[in-house]
Design a protein around this motif. Structure first.
Motif, short mmCIF file in Angstrom:
data_model
loop_
_atom_site.label_atom_id
_atom_site.label_comp_id
_atom_site.label_asym_id
_atom_site.label_seq_id
_atom_site.Cartn_x
_atom_site.Cartn_y
_atom_site.Cartn_z
N TYR A 64 0.88 -1.29 0.10
CA TYR A 64 0.03 0.06 0.07
C TYR A 64 0.91 1.32 0.00
CZ TYR A 64 -3.47 3.38 1.66
OH TYR A 64 -4.13 4.54 1.72
N ALA A 65 1.98 1.42 0.60
CA ALA A 65 2.75 2.59 0.91
C ALA A 65 2.99 3.23 -0.36
CB ALA A 65 3.87 2.24 2.01
N PRO A 66 3.75 2.60 -1.22
CA PRO A 66 4.02 3.09 -2.47
C PRO A 66 3.23 3.88 -3.26
CG PRO A 66 5.09 0.97 -2.17
CD PRO A 66 3.90 1.24 -1.55
N ARG A 67 1.88 3.33 -3.07
CA ARG A 67 0.97 3.98 -3.96
C ARG A 67 0.85 5.49 -3.79
NH1 ARG A 67 -4.57 0.94 -2.95
NH2 ARG A 67 -5.40 2.52 -3.96
N VAL A 167 5.89 5.97 7.58
CA VAL A 167 7.22 6.72 7.30
C VAL A 167 7.32 6.81 5.78
CG1 VAL A 167 9.56 6.72 7.63
CG2 VAL A 167 8.19 6.12 9.44
N ILE A 168 7.12 5.55 5.21
CA ILE A 168 7.13 5.51 3.76
C ILE A 168 6.49 6.34 2.97
CG2 ILE A 168 7.14 4.04 1.67
CD1 ILE A 168 7.93 1.72 3.25
N ILE A 169 5.22 6.69 3.55
CA ILE A 169 4.11 7.41 2.73
C ILE A 169 4.73 8.84 3.12
CG2 ILE A 169 1.77 8.10 2.73
CD1 ILE A 169 1.11 5.22 3.54
N LEU A 171 7.72 10.20 3.90
CA LEU A 171 8.92 10.68 3.13
C LEU A 171 8.53 10.60 1.64
CD1 LEU A 171 11.64 8.65 5.18
CD2 LEU A 171 10.94 10.98 5.26
N ARG A 172 7.93 9.85 1.10
CA ARG A 172 7.52 10.00 -0.51
C ARG A 172 6.66 11.39 -0.76
NH1 ARG A 172 3.94 8.00 -4.39
NH2 ARG A 172 5.08 6.75 -6.20
N ARG A 173 6.05 11.70 0.07
CA ARG A 173 5.15 12.97 -0.14
C ARG A 173 6.18 14.18 -0.19
NH1 ARG A 173 -0.83 13.04 2.53
NH2 ARG A 173 -1.58 11.15 1.28
N SER A 174 7.36 14.07 0.69
CA SER A 174 8.35 15.10 0.80
C SER A 174 9.44 14.98 -0.40
CB SER A 174 8.89 15.18 2.17
OG SER A 174 9.65 14.05 2.40
N GLY A 175 9.35 13.83 -1.22
CA GLY A 175 10.05 13.79 -2.36
C GLY A 175 11.16 12.72 -2.12
N ARG A 176 11.18 11.99 -0.89
CA ARG A 176 12.30 11.17 -0.66
C ARG A 176 11.61 9.75 -0.75
NH1 ARG A 176 14.23 14.11 4.52
NH2 ARG A 176 11.90 14.67 4.43
N ASP A 177 12.18 8.86 -1.55
CA ASP A 177 11.63 7.39 -1.44
C ASP A 177 12.39 6.52 -0.76
OD1 ASP A 177 10.32 5.09 -2.21
OD2 ASP A 177 10.60 5.27 -4.25
N LEU A 178 11.65 5.95 0.23
CA LEU A 178 12.66 5.12 1.35
C LEU A 178 12.44 3.63 0.66
CD1 LEU A 178 13.94 4.73 3.95
CD2 LEU A 178 11.66 4.55 5.28
N SER A 179 11.51 3.23 -0.37
CA SER A 179 11.39 2.01 -0.55
C SER A 179 12.33 0.93 -0.90
CB SER A 179 10.36 1.98 -1.82
OG SER A 179 9.00 2.47 -1.57
N ARG A 180 13.33 1.49 -1.46
CA ARG A 180 14.62 0.77 -1.81
C ARG A 180 15.42 0.27 -0.72
NH1 ARG A 180 19.59 4.38 -3.93
NH2 ARG A 180 19.13 6.36 -2.96
N TRP A 181 15.28 0.98 0.34
CA TRP A 181 16.00 0.84 1.56
C TRP A 181 15.25 -0.10 2.73
CZ3 TRP A 181 20.98 1.96 1.62
CH2 TRP A 181 21.32 2.93 0.75
N VAL A 182 14.15 -0.51 2.47
CA VAL A 182 13.10 -1.47 3.03
C VAL A 182 13.57 -2.61 3.25
CG1 VAL A 182 10.90 -2.44 3.51
CG2 VAL A 182 10.73 -0.04 2.79
#
Length: 699
Positions: A64-67, A167-169, A171-182
Motif C-alpha cells: 500500500y505504502a508506495p501507491r 514513514v514511507i508514505i 517521506l515519499r510525499r516530501s520527495g524522498r523514496d524510502l522503498s529501496r531501503w526497506v
C-alpha cells in the motif's frame, strides 16, 4: 533459481494471494492445539504463525505504502487491525472471566487479573516476563491466558509495520523514496534480532521466549519473503519438493524439539525453515493446502488459538485433573473447533473491515456516518461493536477493582484477639472465624513494603546500586530518628521479615536499613555456583557498605533448600558461611533466621499454598510435613553458636506443630505463595521475634 524484477512496489503488487498459506496457517495452529492438549509440548506452530503474520501483514503494508494515492492517516490501518483482532479476543476473555468467576475460584488470582489487562492492551508477553512466568504445559496451576503472549507480540509488530508504512508514505510525499531501503533494513533487523535470540537463549530463556525483540526476526523474515520471494524463479519439480519437505518439517517440530526451552533461538530455524520452503514451494501439495477444508481451518485459526487454551486450563481446574487424557482432550478440541467456527462467523466476519483501505482525501468517516442513518447492517455492526466495547471496558475495570481489594489487605494489622497467628502456637486462643486474608488476593504481588516502596533491588536492575542510596530516608524503617542501626540483608526470604521488624523498630526505638535483592542471599564468595554474577556484584556492594557502616546488628536468613541442585530440604549453603565469617572478622553482631518451608511439586517447581487452599481447602494437605523440609535441628546453629555476637534463631517453632507446618495458623494464612510468608502472618510473629533478638539491644 535467479532473481527477477527490481521494483519493490511493482513486485509486491503483482503477488497473487496464496490460499495454500491459509492452509499452512490452519495446520500450524491445529498442531499447536493438538500438542497443547495431548502432548504437553510446544509444537512450533506459533513460530510459523508469526512468520506468516509478517508475510501477510507487513507485505500488505508495503504494497500500500508506495501507491501515489496512499492515505497518510495512520488511524485507518490501526482501526482495521483493531476490528480484525479485538472482537474475538474480547469474546474469549469475557467468557473466560465469567467461567472463572463462577466455577474456578483457583483462577481468581492477582497475577491472572493483571494478565487480563495485559492481554487486552497487547503487552501480555511482557507481563508474563515480569511475573517470571515460564511457559509451562497445561495444568491447574497455569494461567488460562498464558498463550496470549503471542497475540501481544503480533499486535506490537503490527504497530511497527504500520509505522514503517507511514514513514514511507510521509517521506515519499516530501520527495524522498524510502522503498529501496526497506529490504536492507528488514535484513538488518532480522539478523540482529536472531543474534539477540541466540544470545538470550543461553542468558535468560524465559525472557527470550516472550520478548518481542527476540521474536522480531520471525516476522521480519516473513516480510522479506513478501518482498523477495516472488522474485525467485523455481523449477516446478523443485517447488513440489520444497512444499513436501517444508510441510514435513513444520509437522515434526513438536516431536523433535521442546519449543519452550529452545525457541526462538537457532532451533526455531527448523519450523521457520520449513514454513519458508512452503512459501517458496508450490505444486499439487500446495493445491491440497489451499482446498476448501484447509482454507476453513485457516479462517478459524485465530479464534481456535484463542479458545483452546482457556478451555483446557479451566477444564483441568474444574475437574481437578493434571492432564486432559484422550477423552477429555477430544472433547476440548471439538468444543474449541465449534466455538472457533461460531466466533469466526458471528463475531469476526461481521465486524471485520470489509471495505478497501481508504486512499488520499477519501471521506471514509463521513460516508460511514451517513450509512448508519440509511442502512440496518451498519447499525447492527455498530450495536455489536458497542456491546463488545462495554465488555472491554468492564474487563479493563477488573484490575482496578482488584487493586482496591488488594489495598484492603496490604499492611493491614489484624485484630490479635481474633487472628492471633503465630501466637496460637504459644497457647493464645483462636476463635472460630474465617481465616484471613482472602487467599484469592494472596500471590506474588502481595509483597512487603520494601517492594512497594521501591527499596528492594529486583531482577534486571543494576546490581551495583543499592536502593537505599537512591531513595535515602524513604528506605529507612522502624524509628528513622534512632541511632541504633539494624541492617536487613539477603533475598526475598529476608525481605519478608521487614513487617514485624518495622513494628518492633517503632516500638523499641531502632531503625532498619534494607540491603536486599530479589533471589540473592548474602555471601562473600559463591561456593555453591548457583547465585549468578548479578548477585555477586550486589553482595560486593553490601559487604562494602557493612564494613563502612559498622551496624549494631545484621539480620538475614541462614538456611534454604538448594532447589537448583534438586534438593527440597533445607541446608546451609556454603556461600552463607563466607558472609558469617566476614561479619565475625568485622565484629558485627548477627541474628540468623532459619528459613520457612517451601511447598513444591515432586519436580521441585513451586506449588502455591493459597491456590492449593482455593482448590481443596485443606490446611494440612496444603501445608508441609516437617520432615519433608526441615532437618532434625537447625543446621545453622552449629556454625553460628560458637561465634561471638551471633545467634541462630529457630523459626520452625513459629510455623509448625506436631510434625506439620499447616497452611493456616491462628486464623491467618501463613503463606502468600509457595514459599514466602504473608505480611499478616509475619506481623503476628513480632513478639516471638523480639524475644529472640531483644538481647542485642541496650537496656
Amino acid at each position: 533459481m535467479h532473481a527477477v524484477k527490481t521494483d519493490t512496489g511493482r513486485a509486491l503488487r503483482t503477488v497473487p494471494y496464496r490460499y495454500d498459506l491459509d492452509g499452512l496457517r490452519g495446520i500450524a495452529i491445529a498442531f499447536v492445539v493438538l500438542f497443547h492438549v495431548f502432548v504437553g509440548r510446544v509444537s512450533g506452530g506459533v513460530d510459523v504463525f508469526l512468520l506468516l503474520s509478517g508475510y501477510f501483514f507487513l507485505g500488505s503494508q508495503l504494497r500500500y505504502a508506495p501507491r501515489p494515492d496512499a492515505s497518510a492517516n495512520p488511524w485507518w490501518p490501526v482501526w482495521r487491525t483493531i476490528r480484525r483482532l479485538t472482537p474475538a479476543l474480547v469474546v474469549v476473555l469475557g467468557a473466560s472471566a465469567i467461567i472463572g468467576l463462577l466455577f474456578a475460584p483457583q483462577l481468581r488470582r492477582t497475577e491472572i487479573v493483571e494478565q487480563f489487562t495485559a492481554s487486552l492492551l497487547y503487552f501480555q508477553n511482557w507481563e508474563l516476563a515480569a511475573q517470571d512466568a515460564d511457559y509451562n504445559v497445561a495444568s491447574g496451576t497455569v494461567s488460562p491466558l498464558q498463550h496470549l503472549w503471542s497475540m501481544s507480540v503480533q499486535g506490537q509488530f503490527y504497530l511497527v509495520a504500520i509505522a514503517l508504512a507511514m514513514v514511507i508514505i510521509w517521506l515519499r510525499r516530501s520527495g524522498r523514496d524510502l522503498s529501496r531501503w526497506v529490504g536492507p533494513l528488514l535484513i538488518v533487523v532480522t539478523v540482529v534480532s536472531f543474534a539477540y535470540a541466540w544470545w538470550l537463549h543461553g542468558a535468560n530463556q524465559p525472557l527470550n521466549y516472550y520478548s518481542t525483540w527476540t521474536r522480531m526476526w520471525q516476522m521480519t523474515l516473513g516480510g522479506l519473503l513478501a518482498l523477495y520471494g516472488s522474485r525467485l524463479t523455481v523449477a516446478p519439480w523443485l517447488k513440489e519438493v520444497f512444499t513436501w519437505i517444508g510441510l514435513a518439517m513444520v509437522l515434526t517440530t513438536g516431536l523433535l524439539f521442546d519449543g519452550a526451552a529452545v525457541f526462538p533461538g537457532p532451533a526455531a530455524l527448523y519450523p521457520i525453515g520449513g514454513a519458508v520452503l512452503v512459501i517458496l514451494g508450490g505444486g499439487r501439495l500446495a493445491g491440497v493446502l489451499g482446498n476448501r477444508f484447509m482454507r476453513w481451518l485457516g479462517d478459524i485459526a485465530y479464534p481456535l488459538y484463542l479458545w483452546h487454551w482457556p478451555l483446557l486450563i479451566i477444564a483441568l481446574v474444574v475437574l481437578g485433573r493434571e492432564t486432559s487424557g484422550p477423552v477429555l482432550g477430544v472433547v476440548i478440541v471439538a468444543v474449541s473447533l465449534v466455538l472457533a467456527d461460531l466466533t469466526h462467523r458471528v463475531v469476526e466476519k461481521p465486524l471485520r473491515q470489509h471495505a478497501k483501505r481508504p486512499v488520499r482525501d477519501e471521506r471514509r468517516a463521513r460516508r460511514a456516518w451517513h450509512e448508519l442513518s440509511v442502512s440496518r447492517a451498519p447499525r447492527r455492526r455498530a450495536v455489536a461493536g458497542g456491546t463488545l466495547a462495554v465488555v472491554l471496558v468492564g474487563l479493563l475495570a477488573v484490575q482496578a477493582v482488584w487493586q482496591v481489594r488488594l489495598s484492603s489487605i496490604e499492611n493491614v494489622r489484624l485484630d490479635p484477639d481474633r487472628y492471633p497467628g503465630a501466637m496460637a502456637l504459644t497457647g493464645t486462643p483462636a476463635p472460630d472465624v474465617n481465616p484471613r486474608p482472602n487467599p484469592e488476593l494472596l500471590g506474588p504481588t502481595t509483597v512487603s513494603r520494601i517492594w512497594t516502596d521501591g527499596c528492594m533491588s529486583r531482577f534486571g536492575e543494576d546490581p551495583t546500586i543499592l536502593p537505599v542510596d537512591e531513595r535515602g530516608g524513604d528506605c529507612i524503617y522502624g524509628d528513622p530518628d534512632s541511632t541504633f542501626d539494624v541492617y536487613l540483608v539477603g533475598g526475598s526470604h529476608s525481605e519478608q521479615w521487614i513487617t514485624p521488624l518495622h513494628a518492633l523498630g517503632e516500638e523499641h526505638g531502632f531503625r532498619i536499613i534494607p540491603l536486599v535483592r530479589q533471589s540473592c542471599p548474602t555471601f562473600v564468595t559463591d561456593l555453591d555456583g548457583i547465585f549468578g554474577e548479578d548477585c555477586r556484584l550486589f553482595n560486593q556492594q553490601v559487604t562494602e557498605r557493612l564494613a563502612e557502616a559498622d551496624p549494631d546488628l545484621v539480620i538475614s536468613t541462614t538456611t534454604r533448600p538448594l532447589i537448583e541442585s534438586g534438593s527440597s530440604r533445607e541446608t546451609v549453603p556454603a556461600s552463607y558461611v563466607t558472609f558469617w565469617e566476614f561479619l565475625a572478622e568485622q565484629g558485627i553482631p548477627f541474628a540468623g533466621l532459619r528459613d520457612n518451608p517451601w511447598k513444591t511439586f515432586p519436580d521441585g517447581s513451586p506449588l502455591s499454598i493459597p491456590l492449593c487452599m482455593l482448590d481443596i481447602d485443606d490446611i494440612h494437605a496444603c501445608g508441609v510435613a516437617y520432615d519433608d523440609f526441615y532437618q532434625e535441628t537447625d543446621p545453622a546453629a552449629a556454625y553460628l553458636d560458637p561465634m561471638r555476637g551471633m545467634k541462630a534463631i529457630d523459626t520452625s517453632e513459629w510455623l509448625c506443630r506436631d510434625g506439620h507446618c499447616p497452611a493456616v495458623i491462628g486464623n491467618i494464612f501463613v503463606y502468600r505463595d509457595s514459599n514466602h510468608l504473608s505480611n499478616q502472618y509475619a506481623y503476628s510473629t513480632a513478639p516471638l521475634l523480639w524475644a529472640e533478638i531483644g538481647g542485642f539491644f541496650p537496656r
